[in-house]
Design a protein around this motif. Structure first.
Motif, mmCIF file in Angstrom:
data_model
loop_
_atom_site.group_PDB
_atom_site.id
_atom_site.type_symbol
_atom_site.label_atom_id
_atom_site.label_comp_id
_atom_site.label_asym_id
_atom_site.label_seq_id
_atom_site.Cartn_x
_atom_site.Cartn_y
_atom_site.Cartn_z
ATOM 1 N N MET A 1 0.846 -1.197 0.000
ATOM 2 C CA MET A 1 0.000 0.000 0.000
ATOM 3 C C MET A 1 0.881 1.245 0.000
ATOM 4 N N LYS A 2 0.642 2.138 -0.982
ATOM 5 C CA LYS A 2 1.406 3.375 -1.056
ATOM 6 C C LYS A 2 0.634 4.482 -0.370
ATOM 7 N N THR A 3 1.229 5.096 0.628
ATOM 8 C CA THR A 3 0.593 6.207 1.322
ATOM 9 C C THR A 3 1.634 7.253 1.652
ATOM 10 N N PRO A 195 -0.607 -0.782 -9.401
ATOM 11 C CA PRO A 195 -0.760 -0.267 -8.025
ATOM 12 C C PRO A 195 -0.506 1.240 -7.996
ATOM 13 N N GLU A 224 -8.503 -4.574 -8.453
ATOM 14 C CA GLU A 224 -8.295 -4.662 -7.015
ATOM 15 C C GLU A 224 -6.859 -5.089 -6.722
ATOM 16 N N ASN A 225 -6.196 -4.330 -5.864
ATOM 17 C CA ASN A 225 -4.849 -4.685 -5.400
ATOM 18 C C ASN A 225 -4.696 -4.069 -4.005
ATOM 19 N N ASP A 226 -3.505 -3.857 -3.560
ATOM 20 C CA ASP A 226 -3.311 -3.316 -2.212
ATOM 21 C C ASP A 226 -3.465 -1.799 -2.148
ATOM 22 N N SER A 227 -3.813 -1.170 -3.271
ATOM 23 C CA SER A 227 -3.921 0.284 -3.306
ATOM 24 C C SER A 227 -5.211 0.764 -2.639
ATOM 25 N N VAL A 228 -5.132 1.940 -2.027
ATOM 26 C CA VAL A 228 -6.316 2.561 -1.441
ATOM 27 C C VAL A 228 -7.128 3.213 -2.553
ATOM 28 N N THR A 264 -2.493 6.086 8.272
ATOM 29 C CA THR A 264 -2.190 4.758 7.746
ATOM 30 C C THR A 264 -0.737 4.676 7.330
ATOM 31 N N SER A 265 -0.249 5.771 6.724
ATOM 32 C CA SER A 265 1.143 5.803 6.300
ATOM 33 C C SER A 265 2.088 5.683 7.486
ATOM 34 N N SER A 268 2.099 2.184 8.808
ATOM 35 C CA SER A 268 2.824 1.288 7.903
ATOM 36 C C SER A 268 4.316 1.470 8.048
#
Length: 271
Positions: A1-3, A195, A224-228, A264-265, A268
């Motif tokens: 997940m990129k944040t 992503p 759908e992937n791990d991206s928000v 969230t960032s 993580s």
């Protein structure tokens, strides 16, 4: 997940209207501690009255392409000390999707976004509100200026007449037909499988130009992937959402979403 918890925001306006539609939004987010920019498109750095005075003979604006507009904002974004949050409206929402897709943004918010290539906007209200801007059978060396009657349908439907007139006078400017047509080309393409940084889409229940159904199909095009990837529909919002009396409620929601992304960032990164 990129944040990310970026404190820079780049606002990107859409077609047909001035970048000054972001003035109150800039003030709002600056008071919340963000550094904001709302740069105009190339050849649009002026008041609405100044730009309309050049209609229809502003050849530089008339012949501008979507690729030029994209490159302009890429240059703005990459000049900053960190990846910014990018918030765009309508065609600016499309540009936001492109910037997120190119990994140039820490997060993106696409407000009533024009969809990328591959999401076909077949909704009647979209076609009615936008087809004239293609300028079919008219010279491409001349700019297109949306008539007040068309603005009433495409942007400010449901608002009192005096507010409609005030919005038209303050913000409506000439547009490039080649930019509008560019949304039908590979210049408007994104990779829906890739992503990406957190991306929020917002829609309005009374928007004729970019109706909720079109917004939803835009969101659903992403794999759908791990991206928000989030979606929010607001009741009673037309396409003039940035200037409606309810604009701060929308900004409040976006700010809360950005704060959630930042939290969230940090979690993580800590783990």
């Amino acid at each position: 997940m990129k944040t990310s918890s970026s404190r820079h925001i780049v606002f990107i306006t859409g077609a047909f209207v001035s970048h000054h539609c972001w003035d109150e939004w800039q003030t709002y987010f600056q008071r919340k501690g963000y550094t904001t920019l709302a740069p105009p498109w190339p050849y649009k750095d002026g008041t609405a009255a100044e730009l309309r005075a050049r209609q229809p003979n502003d050849v530089d604006l008339a012949t501008m392409t979507l690729t030029q507009v994209i490159d302009h904002y890429v240059a703005v974004i990459t000049s900053l000390p960190e990846k910014p949050i990018v918030i765009g409206h309508s065609t600016g929402g499309l540009l936001t999707q492109i910037m997120v897709n190119r990994d140039l943004a820490a997060a993106g918010v696409a407000i009533h976004s024009l969809p990328p290539l591959g999401v076909i906007p077949y909704e009647f209200s979209f076609l009615r509100g936008s087809w004239k801007s293609l300028g079919l059978f008219t010279p491409l060396e001349e700019t297109y200026l949306m008539r007040f009657e068309d603005f009433q349908y495409a942007f400010v439907n449901g608002m009192p007449l005096e507010e409609q007139k005030a919005a038209y006078d303050a913000f409506v400017i000439p547009e490039s037909k080649t930019v509008v047509r560019g949304a039908l080309t590979d210049a408007a393409k994104v990779d829906f499988e890739k992503p990406h940084a957190p991306l929020l889409f917002t829609a309005g229940s009374t928007d004729h130009l970019i109706p909720t159904h079109l917004n939803k199909r835009n969101v659903e095009a992403y794999e759908e992937n791990d991206s928000v990837l989030d979606f929010k529909e607001f009741s009673g919002r037309n396409h003039f959402v940035l200037g409606q009396p309810t604009w701060q409620e929308d900004a409040d929601y976006i700010l809360e979403w950005l704060d959630t992304v930042a939290v969230t960032s940090k979690v993580s990164q800590a783990t």
